[in-house]
Design a protein around this motif. Structure first.
Motif, mmCIF file in Angstrom:
data_model
loop_
_atom_site.group_PDB
_atom_site.id
_atom_site.type_symbol
_atom_site.label_atom_id
_atom_site.label_comp_id
_atom_site.label_asym_id
_atom_site.label_seq_id
_atom_site.Cartn_x
_atom_site.Cartn_y
_atom_site.Cartn_z
ATOM 1 N N LEU A 118 0.851 -1.182 0.000
ATOM 2 C CA LEU A 118 0.000 0.000 0.000
ATOM 3 C C LEU A 118 0.893 1.241 0.000
ATOM 4 O O LEU A 118 1.830 1.343 0.788
ATOM 5 N N VAL A 119 0.604 2.183 -0.891
ATOM 6 C CA VAL A 119 1.323 3.461 -0.912
ATOM 7 C C VAL A 119 0.373 4.513 -0.357
ATOM 8 O O VAL A 119 -0.537 4.983 -1.050
ATOM 9 N N PHE A 120 0.577 4.858 0.897
ATOM 10 C CA PHE A 120 -0.348 5.736 1.616
ATOM 11 C C PHE A 120 0.183 7.162 1.635
ATOM 12 O O PHE A 120 1.333 7.440 1.279
ATOM 13 N N ALA A 121 -0.687 8.079 2.063
ATOM 14 C CA ALA A 121 -0.326 9.493 2.155
ATOM 15 C C ALA A 121 0.873 9.688 3.085
ATOM 16 O O ALA A 121 1.045 8.973 4.071
ATOM 17 N N GLU A 122 1.681 10.692 2.763
ATOM 18 C CA GLU A 122 2.897 10.953 3.533
ATOM 19 C C GLU A 122 3.049 12.454 3.740
ATOM 20 O O GLU A 122 2.805 13.243 2.823
ATOM 21 N N GLY A 123 3.459 12.827 4.953
ATOM 22 C CA GLY A 123 3.721 14.231 5.228
ATOM 23 C C GLY A 123 2.950 14.755 6.421
ATOM 24 O O GLY A 123 2.610 14.010 7.354
ATOM 25 N N ASN A 124 2.641 16.031 6.386
ATOM 26 C CA ASN A 124 1.941 16.722 7.469
ATOM 27 C C ASN A 124 0.478 16.276 7.505
ATOM 28 O O ASN A 124 -0.243 16.455 6.519
ATOM 29 N N PRO A 125 -0.002 15.697 8.614
ATOM 30 C CA PRO A 125 -1.390 15.227 8.655
ATOM 31 C C PRO A 125 -2.425 16.352 8.660
ATOM 32 O O PRO A 125 -3.604 16.108 8.402
ATOM 33 N N LYS A 126 -2.007 17.574 8.951
ATOM 34 C CA LYS A 126 -2.922 18.719 8.914
ATOM 35 C C LYS A 126 -2.278 19.839 8.105
ATOM 36 O O LYS A 126 -1.860 20.875 8.609
ATOM 37 N N PRO A 127 -2.195 19.651 6.796
ATOM 38 C CA PRO A 127 -1.433 20.590 5.963
ATOM 39 C C PRO A 127 -2.298 21.740 5.460
ATOM 40 O O PRO A 127 -3.527 21.653 5.417
ATOM 41 N N ARG A 128 -1.640 22.779 5.044
ATOM 42 C CA ARG A 128 -2.348 23.837 4.334
ATOM 43 C C ARG A 128 -2.606 23.404 2.896
ATOM 44 O O ARG A 128 -3.642 23.711 2.320
ATOM 45 N N VAL A 129 -1.642 22.684 2.311
ATOM 46 C CA VAL A 129 -1.738 22.231 0.930
ATOM 47 C C VAL A 129 -1.610 20.713 0.887
ATOM 48 O O VAL A 129 -0.725 20.143 1.527
ATOM 49 N N MET A 130 -2.492 20.088 0.119
ATOM 50 C CA MET A 130 -2.435 18.644 -0.106
ATOM 51 C C MET A 130 -2.189 18.410 -1.592
ATOM 52 O O MET A 130 -2.888 18.973 -2.442
ATOM 53 N N VAL A 131 -1.190 17.589 -1.896
ATOM 54 C CA VAL A 131 -0.814 17.288 -3.279
ATOM 55 C C VAL A 131 -1.313 15.891 -3.620
ATOM 56 O O VAL A 131 -1.038 14.922 -2.885
ATOM 57 N N ILE A 132 -2.040 15.761 -4.736
ATOM 58 C CA ILE A 132 -2.649 14.475 -5.095
ATOM 59 C C ILE A 132 -2.268 14.117 -6.526
ATOM 60 O O ILE A 132 -2.558 14.864 -7.459
ATOM 61 N N GLY A 133 -1.636 12.951 -6.674
ATOM 62 C CA GLY A 133 -1.315 12.413 -7.991
ATOM 63 C C GLY A 133 -2.272 11.292 -8.363
ATOM 64 O O GLY A 133 -3.331 11.136 -7.754
ATOM 65 N N ALA A 134 -1.882 10.512 -9.357
ATOM 66 C CA ALA A 134 -2.790 9.500 -9.899
ATOM 67 C C ALA A 134 -2.652 8.159 -9.200
ATOM 68 O O ALA A 134 -3.582 7.661 -8.565
ATOM 69 N N MET A 135 -1.470 7.548 -9.297
ATOM 70 C CA MET A 135 -1.281 6.183 -8.796
ATOM 71 C C MET A 135 0.210 5.958 -8.601
ATOM 72 O O MET A 135 1.039 6.652 -9.183
ATOM 73 N N PRO A 136 0.582 4.974 -7.793
ATOM 74 C CA PRO A 136 2.011 4.691 -7.592
ATOM 75 C C PRO A 136 2.644 4.134 -8.868
ATOM 76 O O PRO A 136 1.991 3.456 -9.663
ATOM 77 N N ASN A 137 3.929 4.426 -9.047
ATOM 78 C CA ASN A 137 4.688 3.778 -10.110
ATOM 79 C C ASN A 137 5.591 2.715 -9.489
ATOM 80 O O ASN A 137 5.456 2.387 -8.304
ATOM 81 N N ALA A 138 6.516 2.169 -10.267
ATOM 82 C CA ALA A 138 7.349 1.076 -9.758
ATOM 83 C C ALA A 138 8.218 1.529 -8.586
ATOM 84 O O ALA A 138 8.413 0.774 -7.623
ATOM 85 N N ASP A 139 8.748 2.757 -8.653
ATOM 86 C CA ASP A 139 9.563 3.264 -7.544
ATOM 87 C C ASP A 139 8.736 3.394 -6.273
ATOM 88 O O ASP A 139 9.182 3.021 -5.179
ATOM 89 N N ASP A 140 7.529 3.935 -6.401
ATOM 90 C CA ASP A 140 6.656 4.091 -5.235
ATOM 91 C C ASP A 140 6.296 2.735 -4.643
ATOM 92 O O ASP A 140 6.281 2.552 -3.419
ATOM 93 N N ASP A 141 5.982 1.783 -5.523
ATOM 94 C CA ASP A 141 5.589 0.451 -5.072
ATOM 95 C C ASP A 141 6.740 -0.241 -4.356
ATOM 96 O O ASP A 141 6.535 -0.998 -3.401
ATOM 97 N N ARG A 142 7.952 0.007 -4.811
ATOM 98 C CA ARG A 142 9.127 -0.598 -4.169
ATOM 99 C C ARG A 142 9.411 0.047 -2.818
ATOM 100 O O ARG A 142 9.696 -0.640 -1.831
ATOM 101 N N ASP A 143 9.313 1.380 -2.754
ATOM 102 C CA ASP A 143 9.684 2.102 -1.541
ATOM 103 C C ASP A 143 8.529 2.268 -0.563
ATOM 104 O O ASP A 143 8.753 2.616 0.606
ATOM 105 N N GLY A 144 7.289 2.073 -1.033
ATOM 106 C CA GLY A 144 6.138 2.268 -0.155
ATOM 107 C C GLY A 144 5.853 3.725 0.143
ATOM 108 O O GLY A 144 5.205 4.038 1.145
ATOM 109 N N ARG A 145 6.317 4.639 -0.738
ATOM 110 C CA ARG A 145 6.121 6.069 -0.536
ATOM 111 C C ARG A 145 5.598 6.703 -1.817
ATOM 112 O O ARG A 145 6.018 6.320 -2.914
ATOM 113 N N PRO A 146 4.702 7.689 -1.716
ATOM 114 C CA PRO A 146 4.249 8.374 -2.934
ATOM 115 C C PRO A 146 5.340 9.277 -3.492
ATOM 116 O O PRO A 146 6.101 9.889 -2.746
ATOM 117 N N PHE A 147 5.411 9.335 -4.813
ATOM 118 C CA PHE A 147 6.361 10.182 -5.520
ATOM 119 C C PHE A 147 7.798 9.909 -5.070
ATOM 120 O O PHE A 147 8.484 10.772 -4.531
#
Length: 278
Positions: A118-147
């Motif tokens: 699972l590649v879940f959200a990462e960063g500040n849980p109460k942010p001013r800005v939330m960045v949303i992409g489409a789906m994990p790629n191979a790097d994300d799937d390997r590392d378990g981190r978005p982007f």
């Protein structure tokens, strides 16, 4: 070549993951076949003198028995019930950590069966800005981190260019599991994942959304236009009774594929920064 028996469990697992990323899914033979020896035997047979008419022909070799393919693993079939179960699991979470646990336990989306993690959200849980992409790629799937990987480095540079630090944002994807071969998620798979990303937005309560790429923009804006028609303008995304200002621009992968588009992305980022201070 190193024999398999000399590999450690960790090295063997890494080798299997490498073959999986390369698209190897089935073994066609249980034992190795010496194709060179087969070719030499066929050539020798063609050069042998023809058999006498009165001499009985030698028995033909029995054709090799086909190797039975391993049974396919059972997968979850998306349906209306899976969408309802996803919505129930998402609404039951009262924090991002609870939502992560619920998504790790959810088995209603068949994308989970082919993804490593699972590649879940990462960063500040109460942010001013939330960045949303489409789906994990191979790097994300390997590392378990978005982007992760090259796209992550480019995203960090894009954000830094307008004075944003990734550590102060919440970064996630519409779909939390990597589709096989990085194919686009099907409409049903997207429907199943919608409650999860909308719950992430509701729990994080961001002031602004920065949406990256064609799939994510269409998904969150519920639109059919392309990213080039949706980018560069402030729109509204309704989630959990809130209307959140949202801005779409090109995905880092778009800039890797077409570097000429960096000019458009930079114009968008400047407009997004202006909207943060408005």
């Amino acid at each position: 070549m190193i024999p398999v028996r000399d590999l450690s469990p960790a090295e063997l697992a890494a080798l299997l993951h490498f073959h999986a990323d390369a698209g190897v899914e089935w073994l066609l033979e249980e034992e190795a076949v010496d194709r060179i020896a087969e070719f030499e035997a066929m050539r020798a047979a063609r050069g042998a003198p023809a058999a006498s008419v009165d001499r009985p022909a030698p028995p033909r070799p029995e054709p090799p028995r086909p190797v039975a393919a391993a049974p396919l693993p059972a997968v979850a079939i998306p349906d209306g019930q899976a969408v309802a179960e996803a919505a129930f699991a998402a609404e039951s979470a009262r924090s991002l950590e609870e939502l992560r646990v619920a998504m790790e336990a959810f088995n209603g989306c068949n994308l989970k069966t082919s993804a490593r993690c699972l590649v879940f959200a990462e960063g500040n849980p109460k942010p001013r800005v939330m960045v949303i992409g489409a789906m994990p790629n191979a790097d994300d799937d390997r590392d378990g981190r978005p982007f992760s990987g090259r796209q992550g480095v480019l995203l960090d540079r894009m954000l830094a260019g307008i004075g944003l630090d990734r550590a102060g944002l919440l970064v996630t994807n519409v779909v939390p599991w990597r589709p096989p071969g990085n194919r686009p998620p099907s409409p049903r798979e997207a429907d199943i994942c919608r409650p999860f990303v909308e719950r992430q937005i509701a729990l994080a309560e961001p002031e602004r959304l920065l949406i990256l790429g064609n799939f994510a923009a269409r998904f969150l804006f519920r639109a059919s236009e392309t990213i080039h028609q949706l980018r560069g303008e402030w729109r509204e995304v309704a989630v959990a009774g809130r209307s959140i200002p949202a801005f779409a621009t090109l995905h880092p992968q778009d800039l890797v594929s077409a570097p000429i588009s960096k000019r458009l992305a930079w114009q968008d980022l400047l407009a997004f920064r202006a909207g943060l201070t408005a």
